[in-house]
Structures are given as C-alpha cells and as structure tokens.
Write an enzyme that holds these catalytic residues in place. Structure first.
Site, PDB file in Angstrom:
ATOM      1  N   ALA A  89       0.872  -1.174   0.000  1.00  0.00           N
ATOM      2  CA  ALA A  89       0.000   0.000   0.000  1.00  0.00           C
ATOM      3  C   ALA A  89       0.908   1.222   0.000  1.00  0.00           C
ATOM      4  O   ALA A  89       0.996   1.963   0.973  1.00  0.00           O
ATOM      5  CB  ALA A  89      -0.914   0.001   1.218  1.00  0.00           C
ATOM      6  N   GLY A  91       0.496   3.640  -1.857  1.00  0.00           N
ATOM      7  CA  GLY A  91      -0.380   4.806  -1.961  1.00  0.00           C
ATOM      8  C   GLY A  91      -0.013   5.693  -3.130  1.00  0.00           C
ATOM      9  O   GLY A  91      -0.334   6.888  -3.155  1.00  0.00           O
ATOM     10  N   CYS A 148      -7.386   3.297 -10.167  1.00  0.00           N
ATOM     11  CA  CYS A 148      -7.500   4.295  -9.086  1.00  0.00           C
ATOM     12  C   CYS A 148      -8.969   4.615  -8.812  1.00  0.00           C
ATOM     13  O   CYS A 148      -9.800   4.559  -9.718  1.00  0.00           O
ATOM     14  CB  CYS A 148      -6.835   5.597  -9.505  1.00  0.00           C
ATOM     15  SG  CYS A 148      -5.174   5.363 -10.034  1.00  0.00           S
ATOM     16  N   ILE A 211      -2.660  -7.977 -15.194  1.00  0.00           N
ATOM     17  CA  ILE A 211      -3.575  -7.289 -14.293  1.00  0.00           C
ATOM     18  C   ILE A 211      -2.801  -6.428 -13.289  1.00  0.00           C
ATOM     19  O   ILE A 211      -1.617  -6.649 -13.051  1.00  0.00           O
ATOM     20  CB  ILE A 211      -4.451  -8.306 -13.486  1.00  0.00           C
ATOM     21  CG1 ILE A 211      -3.545  -9.286 -12.747  1.00  0.00           C
ATOM     22  CG2 ILE A 211      -5.433  -9.001 -14.357  1.00  0.00           C
ATOM     23  CD1 ILE A 211      -4.297 -10.277 -11.843  1.00  0.00           C
ATOM     24  N   ASN A 212      -3.517  -5.493 -12.692  1.00  0.00           N
ATOM     25  CA  ASN A 212      -2.976  -4.750 -11.561  1.00  0.00           C
ATOM     26  C   ASN A 212      -3.102  -5.628 -10.315  1.00  0.00           C
ATOM     27  O   ASN A 212      -3.710  -6.700 -10.369  1.00  0.00           O
ATOM     28  CB  ASN A 212      -3.751  -3.431 -11.394  1.00  0.00           C
ATOM     29  CG  ASN A 212      -2.838  -2.318 -10.907  1.00  0.00           C
ATOM     30  OD1 ASN A 212      -2.045  -2.530  -9.992  1.00  0.00           O
ATOM     31  ND2 ASN A 212      -2.947  -1.156 -11.504  1.00  0.00           N
ATOM     32  N   GLY A 264       2.701 -12.206 -11.290  1.00  0.00           N
ATOM     33  CA  GLY A 264       3.377 -13.395 -10.778  1.00  0.00           C
ATOM     34  C   GLY A 264       4.438 -13.995 -11.671  1.00  0.00           C
ATOM     35  O   GLY A 264       4.800 -15.152 -11.501  1.00  0.00           O
TER      36      GLY A 264
HETATM   37  C1  LIG Z   1       5.522  -1.964  -4.791  1.00  0.00           C
HETATM   38  C2  LIG Z   1       4.558  -1.936  -5.948  1.00  0.00           C
HETATM   39  C3  LIG Z   1       4.180  -0.708  -6.507  1.00  0.00           C
HETATM   40  C4  LIG Z   1       3.294  -0.668  -7.590  1.00  0.00           C
HETATM   41  N1  LIG Z   1       2.956   0.545  -8.144  1.00  0.00           N
HETATM   42  C5  LIG Z   1       2.153   0.575  -9.249  1.00  0.00           C
HETATM   43  C6  LIG Z   1       1.856   1.824  -9.892  1.00  0.00           C
HETATM   44  O1  LIG Z   1       2.334   2.901  -9.497  1.00  0.00           O
HETATM   45  N2  LIG Z   1       1.020   1.797 -10.974  1.00  0.00           N
HETATM   46  C7  LIG Z   1       0.494   0.612 -11.475  1.00  0.00           C
HETATM   47  O2  LIG Z   1      -0.247   0.642 -12.456  1.00  0.00           O
HETATM   48  N3  LIG Z   1       0.789  -0.575 -10.893  1.00  0.00           N
HETATM   49  C8  LIG Z   1       1.595  -0.609  -9.799  1.00  0.00           C
HETATM   50  N4  LIG Z   1       1.905  -1.816  -9.217  1.00  0.00           N
HETATM   51  C9  LIG Z   1       1.331  -3.078  -9.786  1.00  0.00           C
HETATM   52  C10 LIG Z   1       2.336  -3.799 -10.678  1.00  0.00           C
HETATM   53  O3  LIG Z   1       2.746  -2.987 -11.764  1.00  0.00           O
HETATM   54  C11 LIG Z   1       1.750  -5.122 -11.213  1.00  0.00           C
HETATM   55  O4  LIG Z   1       0.606  -4.852 -11.992  1.00  0.00           O
HETATM   56  C12 LIG Z   1       1.350  -6.078 -10.086  1.00  0.00           C
HETATM   57  O5  LIG Z   1       2.308  -6.044  -9.036  1.00  0.00           O
HETATM   58  C13 LIG Z   1       1.212  -7.522 -10.583  1.00  0.00           C
HETATM   59  O6  LIG Z   1       2.418  -8.003 -11.116  1.00  0.00           O
HETATM   60  P1  LIG Z   1       3.471  -8.912 -10.272  1.00  0.00           P
HETATM   61  O7  LIG Z   1       2.685 -10.024  -9.689  1.00  0.00           O
HETATM   62  O8  LIG Z   1       4.492  -9.319 -11.277  1.00  0.00           O
HETATM   63  O9  LIG Z   1       4.044  -8.024  -9.210  1.00  0.00           O
HETATM   64  C14 LIG Z   1       2.774  -1.889  -8.136  1.00  0.00           C
HETATM   65  C15 LIG Z   1       3.169  -3.113  -7.565  1.00  0.00           C
HETATM   66  C16 LIG Z   1       4.055  -3.145  -6.494  1.00  0.00           C
HETATM   67  C17 LIG Z   1       4.468  -4.489  -5.935  1.00  0.00           C
END
Ligand SMILES: Cc1cc2nc3c(=O)[nH]c(=O)nc-3n(C[C@H](O)[C@H](O)[C@H](O)COP(=O)(O)O)c2cc1C
Length: 324
Positions: A89, A91, A148, A211-212, A264
């Site tokens: 988070a 933020g 958002c 996905i986000n 992932g």
């Molecule tokens: C620490 C952190 C910060 C993130 N900040 C953003 C962001 O600013 N904007 C966004 O669209 N996604 C953000 N994400 C989401 C990632 O870009 C990604 O969509 C999500 O983590 C799933 O991928 P993963 O499982 O490979 O981490 C963030 C993820 C993490 C872990």
C-alpha cells in the site's frame, strides 16, 4: 483474436530451423527488442536499478505511476509478505509528472531504453491532461492505470470498474495524446473482462496490460492490527498468476490489439505461459523486487527455450487450447 507477428517472424519459411529466436514484438507502432518489461512501481523512475538491470536491455520499462501533482502516499509499513506473495500500500507516492519530465525522463531515454509512463488521476480530466503533457515528450508510450478510485463517482469505485467510464476516459486520453501510443492497464477484478477490453479497443487503446494487484488484507494477530499502515493493500506475485493468466486469455480472445500479461512472473516459463495464453509481451513486478536482474534471465530463458523448441514467438502466442 490477436495473432500478429513481427516482420521477421512472418518471413520464416515453414519448418526452417530457428538458429536464434527472434524476440522482437510490436506494440502498435513500437517494435520492442524483446517482450519483457519492468512493471510500474518496481523500477522506480527508470534508473534506480541500472547496476543490476540496464533498462535498455528490456523490451521496455514502465515508470512508477505519476500524477499531475506530487502525491505523498500512505503511512508505513507499506509492504508485507504474504504466503508466496506481497501486499503493498505505497499509496502511489510520486514526484508528480512535471518533476519527472524535468529530472528523470531525459536521463532514462539517454540509455536507449523504451520508456512507458504510467499515469494515474483522481478525475477523467486528470488523465486527459497527463496524456496531453506526455504526448509532447520523448516518452515512448503512456500506460493509464485505471485502477485508481474515481473521486467523482459515488463510493469512489475505480475508473476501470465501469466500462463506459473507462472507455470515455481512454478515448479522451488517446485524443489528447496525439500520436503517442496509449496502453490501458486493467484492474484485476472486472465483471466481464472481454466486454471491457472490446470497449477499450474501440476507444482507441493501442494495447491493454493486465492485471494490476488484487485488493487484500493481512493481519497481525498479536496486536490485531493490519500489517500495513493503510490497512488494505494490493496483492502481487505468484499467488495472482492463475487469475492473471485467465484474464489475459479472455482478453486476447476478445481483441485484436496487443495484450501485455502481468502477474506473478518470476521466470521465463511463467512468461511463456502468458504468451501461450495470448500475450504479446509481459511485465514483471514482484519478480524485479525479489531479484532486480531477473528480467535479463527471463529474456535469455525465452530465447533458449524457443530456439530449443524450434518455435517462433508468434507460433506460441495464443496457442493455448482449452479442453472443452
Ligand atoms: C511496490 C509496488 C508498486 C506498484 N505501483 C504501481 C503503480 O504505481 N502503478 C500501477 O499501475 N501498478 C503498480 N503496481 C502493480 C504492478 O505494476 C503489477 O501490476 C502487479 O504487481 C502484478 O504483477 P506482479 O505479480 O508481477 O508483481 C505496483 C506493484 C508493487 C508491488
């Protein structure tokens, strides 16, 4: 469904042995040298991890999410480990788009990297203004984070939760961005992802990324408080991969524009699964946090695997067959 291939892939005569896999992929007008991107939020503004992972070696890097004015973000703790995953988070703390343009973008572009700029807003107009500003810069593409909360909507649901709102926001941003490619990053939980994807394609999106992170909560039983200062957070990492693969598959079946799979991915086999599900490219989030050089290993692993299998990327893409 999205079966596009790069020029060199199209030229391969049937059955000819691949000496070295061509990893290049097209995202709208952009040709990337490989399909592996650093996801938004884990690669800073582009240069923070340069000693471990030179940004120019990736297909693209995506900046931390940027807003019109600087955001302070959430109270600490901002990250907590969960079984196999990460809850965060942050933020959406960021320096604001103007500071990024003045201090960071030029330096990252000098490395030769392809740079996507992730943006977030509180209103639809915020996204349009951000797109217009970035349309005039050397950023290679814009990524709209529509996860958002929409402050103008009752209850603050995300922009992406309502396909009509998401499509209107996309259409305005695409118009204001001029010729700059616009990728829309989808939230993880949407009622009908195929319907949303089609609407965003009609609205002019160059590509869709998904996905986000997923909404989540982790609890400290000792003090009966949430582990994160903010309470709820976003879940990322291997636990979300099956959902991300499903959404990628359904989206790629529904649209002709490229789909960028996220969720992932830690190694090249994970990335290959997304490509088989229909993704043209992939993004790595938590994988980069665990090992900042892992995208380089993924790129190498993809090339080796495809060469060994004598498969072109375009032949693997979307080749998943679901049992009836
Ligand atoms: C620490 C952190 C910060 C993130 N900040 C953003 C962001 O600013 N904007 C966004 O669209 N996604 C953000 N994400 C989401 C990632 O870009 C990604 O969509 C999500 O983590 C799933 O991928 P993963 O499982 O490979 O981490 C963030 C993820 C993490 C872990």
């Amino acid at each position: 469904m999205n079966k596009q291939s790069t020029k060199s892939e199209k030229d391969r005569p049937h059955g000819q042995k691949i000496e070295k896999a061509d990893l290049s992929v097209d995202i709208g007008p952009l040709t990337l040298k490989n399909p592996v991107m650093a996801a938004s939020g884990v690669f800073g503004y582009g240069l923070e991890l340069v000693d471990f992972c030179p940004p120019q070696k990736l297909g693209a890097i995506i900046s931390k999410g940027l807003s019109l004015v600087p955001w302070k973000g959430n109270p600490a703790p901002r990250m907590a480990e969960t079984a196999g995953g990460l809850l965060n988070a942050i933020g959406l703390e960021n320096m604001g788009v103007d500071a990024f343009l003045a201090s960071a973008l030029g330096a990252v572009k000098k490395t030769g990297a392809v740079v996507g700029v992730n943006v977030l807003g509180r209103t639809e107009e915020d996204y349009a203004v951000l797109a217009e500003k970035l349309g005039r810069t050397e950023a290679d593409f814009i990524e709209l984070n529509v996860s958002c909360p929409n402050l103008a909507s009752s209850g603050g649901a995300s922009f992406g939760a309502d396909p009509v709102v998401a499509a209107r926001l996309t259409e305005k941003a695409v118009k204001r961005a001029g010729s700059k490619p616009v990728v829309v990053k989808l939230p993880p939980l949407v009622g009908d992802v195929a319907a949303l994807a089609k609407k965003l394609e009609e609205a002019g999106a160059t590509a869709l990324s998904l996905i986000n992170s997923l909404p989540g909560l982790s609890i400290n039983l000792q003090n009966r408080q949430a582990d994160l200062g903010h309470g709820f957070g976003g879940l990322s990492g291997p636990p979300i991969k099956p959902l991300a693969l499903r959404q990628t598959y359904l989206t790629a079946q529904a649209v002709k524009i490229p789909v960028i799979g996220v969720g992932g991915i830690l190694n090249h086999l994970d990335a290959l699964e997304f490509i088989a599900a229909g993704a043209t490219a992939v993004q790595m989030g938590v994988g980069v946090l665990i090992d900042p050089s892992s995208p380089l290993a993924v790129i190498e692993g993809l090339a080796e695997w495809l060469t060994e299998q004598n498969l072109a990327l375009s032949e693997l893409r979307g080749s998943l067959k679901l049992r009836a």
